[in-house]
Motif scaffolding. Structure first.
Motif, PDB file in Angstrom:
ATOM      1  N   THR A 329      39.375  35.235   6.876  1.00  0.00           N
ATOM      2  CA  THR A 329      40.780  35.380   7.292  1.00  0.00           C
ATOM      3  C   THR A 329      40.868  35.209   8.810  1.00  0.00           C
ATOM      4  OG1 THR A 329      40.594  37.751   7.678  1.00  0.00           O
ATOM      5  CG2 THR A 329      41.183  37.056   5.433  1.00  0.00           C
ATOM      6  N   THR A 330      42.039  34.799   9.298  1.00  0.00           N
ATOM      7  CA  THR A 330      42.190  34.642  10.758  1.00  0.00           C
ATOM      8  C   THR A 330      42.053  35.998  11.451  1.00  0.00           C
ATOM      9  OG1 THR A 330      44.538  34.546  10.308  1.00  0.00           O
ATOM     10  CG2 THR A 330      43.507  32.500  10.981  1.00  0.00           C
ATOM     11  N   GLU A 331      42.418  37.089  10.732  1.00  0.00           N
ATOM     12  CA  GLU A 331      42.258  38.434  11.316  1.00  0.00           C
ATOM     13  C   GLU A 331      40.775  38.704  11.585  1.00  0.00           C
ATOM     14  OE1 GLU A 331      44.126  37.952   8.403  1.00  0.00           O
ATOM     15  OE2 GLU A 331      45.956  37.856   9.615  1.00  0.00           O
ATOM     16  N   ASP A 332      39.933  38.374  10.589  1.00  0.00           N
ATOM     17  CA  ASP A 332      38.473  38.506  10.772  1.00  0.00           C
ATOM     18  C   ASP A 332      38.005  37.709  11.979  1.00  0.00           C
ATOM     19  OD1 ASP A 332      37.734  40.085   8.712  1.00  0.00           O
ATOM     20  OD2 ASP A 332      37.207  38.440   7.326  1.00  0.00           O
ATOM     21  N   LEU A 333      38.474  36.461  12.054  1.00  0.00           N
ATOM     22  CA  LEU A 333      38.004  35.563  13.110  1.00  0.00           C
ATOM     23  C   LEU A 333      38.465  36.070  14.474  1.00  0.00           C
ATOM     24  CD1 LEU A 333      38.726  32.134  11.342  1.00  0.00           C
ATOM     25  CD2 LEU A 333      36.540  33.339  11.501  1.00  0.00           C
ATOM     26  N   GLU A 334      39.708  36.612  14.522  1.00  0.00           N
ATOM     27  CA  GLU A 334      40.220  37.131  15.790  1.00  0.00           C
ATOM     28  C   GLU A 334      39.395  38.346  16.237  1.00  0.00           C
ATOM     29  OE1 GLU A 334      44.418  37.911  15.949  1.00  0.00           O
ATOM     30  OE2 GLU A 334      44.272  38.796  17.958  1.00  0.00           O
ATOM     31  N   ARG A 335      39.061  39.216  15.276  1.00  0.00           N
ATOM     32  CA  ARG A 335      38.239  40.389  15.602  1.00  0.00           C
ATOM     33  C   ARG A 335      36.895  39.933  16.169  1.00  0.00           C
ATOM     34  NH1 ARG A 335      37.664  42.556  10.647  1.00  0.00           N
ATOM     35  NH2 ARG A 335      39.930  42.625  10.506  1.00  0.00           N
ATOM     36  N   ARG A 336      36.290  38.928  15.523  1.00  0.00           N
ATOM     37  CA  ARG A 336      34.988  38.440  15.999  1.00  0.00           C
ATOM     38  C   ARG A 336      35.123  37.822  17.401  1.00  0.00           C
ATOM     39  NH1 ARG A 336      33.206  34.441  11.498  1.00  0.00           N
ATOM     40  NH2 ARG A 336      31.801  33.798  13.160  1.00  0.00           N
ATOM     41  N   ALA A 337      36.220  37.077  17.622  1.00  0.00           N
ATOM     42  CA  ALA A 337      36.416  36.423  18.931  1.00  0.00           C
ATOM     43  C   ALA A 337      36.514  37.477  20.030  1.00  0.00           C
ATOM     44  CB  ALA A 337      37.671  35.557  18.901  1.00  0.00           C
ATOM     45  N   ARG A 338      37.251  38.581  19.741  1.00  0.00           N
ATOM     46  CA  ARG A 338      37.398  39.640  20.754  1.00  0.00           C
ATOM     47  C   ARG A 338      36.074  40.361  20.970  1.00  0.00           C
ATOM     48  NH1 ARG A 338      42.351  39.382  22.218  1.00  0.00           N
ATOM     49  NH2 ARG A 338      43.901  38.584  20.733  1.00  0.00           N
ATOM     50  N   ALA A 339      35.286  40.491  19.904  1.00  0.00           N
ATOM     51  CA  ALA A 339      34.007  41.206  20.008  1.00  0.00           C
ATOM     52  C   ALA A 339      32.948  40.394  20.755  1.00  0.00           C
ATOM     53  CB  ALA A 339      33.501  41.571  18.614  1.00  0.00           C
ATOM     54  N   LEU A 340      33.148  39.062  20.884  1.00  0.00           N
ATOM     55  CA  LEU A 340      32.144  38.237  21.574  1.00  0.00           C
ATOM     56  C   LEU A 340      31.935  38.710  23.010  1.00  0.00           C
ATOM     57  CD1 LEU A 340      32.656  34.419  20.834  1.00  0.00           C
ATOM     58  CD2 LEU A 340      30.929  35.951  19.895  1.00  0.00           C
ATOM     59  N   GLY A 341      33.044  39.122  23.670  1.00  0.00           N
ATOM     60  CA  GLY A 341      32.952  39.616  25.045  1.00  0.00           C
ATOM     61  C   GLY A 341      32.773  38.506  26.070  1.00  0.00           C
ATOM     62  N   VAL A 342      32.972  37.260  25.666  1.00  0.00           N
ATOM     63  CA  VAL A 342      32.928  36.143  26.625  1.00  0.00           C
ATOM     64  C   VAL A 342      34.132  35.247  26.375  1.00  0.00           C
ATOM     65  CG1 VAL A 342      30.405  36.093  26.877  1.00  0.00           C
ATOM     66  CG2 VAL A 342      31.487  34.729  25.083  1.00  0.00           C
ATOM     67  N   GLY A 343      34.581  34.561  27.407  1.00  0.00           N
ATOM     68  CA  GLY A 343      35.699  33.626  27.252  1.00  0.00           C
ATOM     69  C   GLY A 343      37.000  34.357  26.952  1.00  0.00           C
ATOM     70  N   THR A 344      38.062  33.579  26.725  1.00  0.00           N
ATOM     71  CA  THR A 344      39.368  34.139  26.417  1.00  0.00           C
ATOM     72  C   THR A 344      39.682  33.884  24.948  1.00  0.00           C
ATOM     73  OG1 THR A 344      40.022  33.475  28.636  1.00  0.00           O
ATOM     74  CG2 THR A 344      41.791  34.130  27.139  1.00  0.00           C
ATOM     75  N   PRO A 345      39.928  34.955  24.158  1.00  0.00           N
ATOM     76  CA  PRO A 345      40.260  34.738  22.748  1.00  0.00           C
ATOM     77  C   PRO A 345      41.508  33.863  22.610  1.00  0.00           C
ATOM     78  CG  PRO A 345      39.767  37.044  23.161  1.00  0.00           C
ATOM     79  CD  PRO A 345      39.857  36.379  24.502  1.00  0.00           C
ATOM     80  N   VAL A 346      41.499  32.976  21.627  1.00  0.00           N
ATOM     81  CA  VAL A 346      42.614  32.041  21.474  1.00  0.00           C
ATOM     82  C   VAL A 346      42.735  31.612  20.006  1.00  0.00           C
ATOM     83  CG1 VAL A 346      41.120  30.052  22.049  1.00  0.00           C
ATOM     84  CG2 VAL A 346      43.573  29.841  22.354  1.00  0.00           C
ATOM     85  N   ALA A 347      43.995  31.464  19.535  1.00  0.00           N
ATOM     86  CA  ALA A 347      44.227  30.935  18.183  1.00  0.00           C
ATOM     87  C   ALA A 347      43.960  29.435  18.208  1.00  0.00           C
ATOM     88  CB  ALA A 347      45.660  31.213  17.748  1.00  0.00           C
ATOM     89  N   LEU A 348      43.301  28.915  17.178  1.00  0.00           N
ATOM     90  CA  LEU A 348      42.908  27.504  17.145  1.00  0.00           C
ATOM     91  C   LEU A 348      43.261  26.890  15.796  1.00  0.00           C
ATOM     92  CD1 LEU A 348      39.323  27.850  18.698  1.00  0.00           C
ATOM     93  CD2 LEU A 348      41.347  26.872  19.821  1.00  0.00           C
TER      94      LEU A 348
END
Ligand code: PLP
Length: 417
Positions: A329-348
């Motif tokens: 789900t995009t919610e899962d992917l967004e959580r993972r993007a924020r957890a990376l701790g690098v770069g700026t999270p962004v919808a793609l």
């Protein structure tokens, strides 16, 4: 190393050992570097050679079925033991390499029989050569397409010995156009899913259901290998981006005599092609002399069997990496993007890839970095494949296995430090 006096080949080769290449290759690199007067750069030559070899990469491109990365990703299986490829364990005699996995795929698609060949191009070629040599095959003008990688319907037709009869017009073809083209020389009607482009506006297409009653076997090259349009292996049902994609089960239910498809696209398996449908027609394909040249080996057939069993058990999302990516789900992917701790999270927008579903995007999430870092990320170990647009680097997490998130984050940290 001195620029004026070349080192010995052996000393230079031994100085390159950290790149992991076999000694024989390092000796060759050392020899070439010395001959070119370029021994100072021998390490770079060795690294370039190592980088040219096949190796696992992290696909952060957001293209789910990336043709240049081997389309559907797979987990390695097998433990070094041989498999009973053509050995009947019940009788101890020679068996058929097609019967086990072919039978399972037939059951999965609701077909009487199925066989497996090296890819879908081979499947189409074998069907035409087996069922329509020196006979006519009707194809709508709008479906006489080039799929990419040199797969052009008229050329495959020519190689098979079948004669192409164009039917209808580029944008509109009706069942009646086919009916009028049928003669005693007509062997098949071939429908080809135009996987990689779309005609819009004043268009009309005769469906398999319209053509089945005409009395000529309809072969449908559905291309991408979606097994069932209802995706019973997904608890949330089919994702919206799969809307309208032809599926094997429904195409056979509509009256196709045969379907052909790739197993490394939406099927999610290794590179192979399937011919599934009427038992008498499948048997004629299996008996054609070309079959010997087009048959896959034990590695492909056992991997394909694992994946087919996952479909039958319905634990596809757990077992097949492509469907794990597709189902996130995009919610899962967004959580993972924020957890990376690098770069700026962004919808793609991710892409299905493999030349399928043209113009369709898959909602996704990832991170963006300022600047073009594609090359540096490709040089990371393991290489990370990113997408660059307008001097920004995008890392799309839909195509990244969650177990690789830390590796991706570390790759970004190391290039920014
Ligand atoms: C992809 C595709 C092919 C070629 O399949 P390969 O497995 O790459 O040989 C043929 N026909 C259609 C409609 C396709 O989408």
């Amino acid at each position: 190393m001195s620029a004026s006096r070349p080192p010995s080949v052996d000393a230079l080769a031994r100085s390159l050992v950290s790149c992991g290449l076999p000694h024989a290759l390092l000796v060759e690199v050392a020899r070439e570097s010395i001959a070119a007067g370029d021994w100072e750069h021998a390490a770079a030559r060795a690294a370039a050679l190592a980088q040219s070899l096949l190796q696992p990469v992290i696909n952060a491109s957001g293209v789910l079925l990336h043709t240049n990365l081997g389309r559907a990703p797979l987990r390695p299986s097998g433990n070094g033991r041989p498999v009973n490829l053509e050995f009947d364990l019940a009788t101890g005699r020679r068996g058929s390499r097609q019967s086990s996995v072919g039978g399972l795929i037939a059951r999965l698609c609701g077909a009487e029989a199925a066989i497996v060949v090296n890819n879908n191009a081979a499947a189409v070629l074998l069907v035409l050569a087996s069922l329509a040599e020196d006979a006519e095959v009707l194809v709508a003008r709008g479906e006489s397409v080039e799929i990419g990688g040199g797969f052009r319907v008229p050329e495959v037709m020519e190689q098979s010995g079948a004669r192409l009869v164009d039917v209808g017009t580029t944008n509109r073809t009706r069942a009646d156009d086919y009916r009028r083209a049928i003669t005693e020389r007509t062997a098949l009607i071939l429908k080809v899913h135009p996987s990689n482009y779309r005609v819009e506006g004043f268009t009309e297409e005769a469906t398999v259901g319209d053509l089945a009653p005409l009395g000529v076997p309809v072969v449908s090259d559905i291309g991408s290998g979606l097994v069932d349009a209802t995706c019973p292996w997904l608890s949330a049902g089919p994702p919206r981006w799969l809307n309208g994609e032809p599926a094997a089960r429904q195409t056979l239910d509509a009256g196709a005599a045969l379907v052909t498809f790739s197993t490394d696209k939406l099927f999610g398996g290794p590179q192979a092609g399937v011919i599934a449908g009427r038992a008498d027609l499948v048997a004629r394909c299996a008996q054609h002399p070309l079959m010997r040249a087009l048959r896959p080996g034990a590695l492909v057939l056992s991997t394909l069997q694992d994946i087919t069993l996952a479909y039958l058990r319905r634990d596809v999302v757990e077992v097949v990496p492509f469907w794990a990516m597709a189902a996130a789900t995009t919610e899962d992917l967004e959580r993972r993007a924020r957890a990376l701790g690098v770069g700026t999270p962004v919808a793609l927008d991710a892409l299905p890839g493999a030349g399928s579903l043209p113009g369709i995007t898959v909602p996704s999430f990832g991170v963006v970095l300022d600047g073009d870092h594609a090359e540096a990320l490709r040089h990371h170990q393991p290489p990370v494949i990113a997408r660059v647009r307008d001097q920004r680097t995008y890392l799309d997490l839909r195509t990244v296995d969650p177990r690789d998130d830390d590796t991706v984050a570390n790759a970004v940290r190391s290039l920014l430090s």
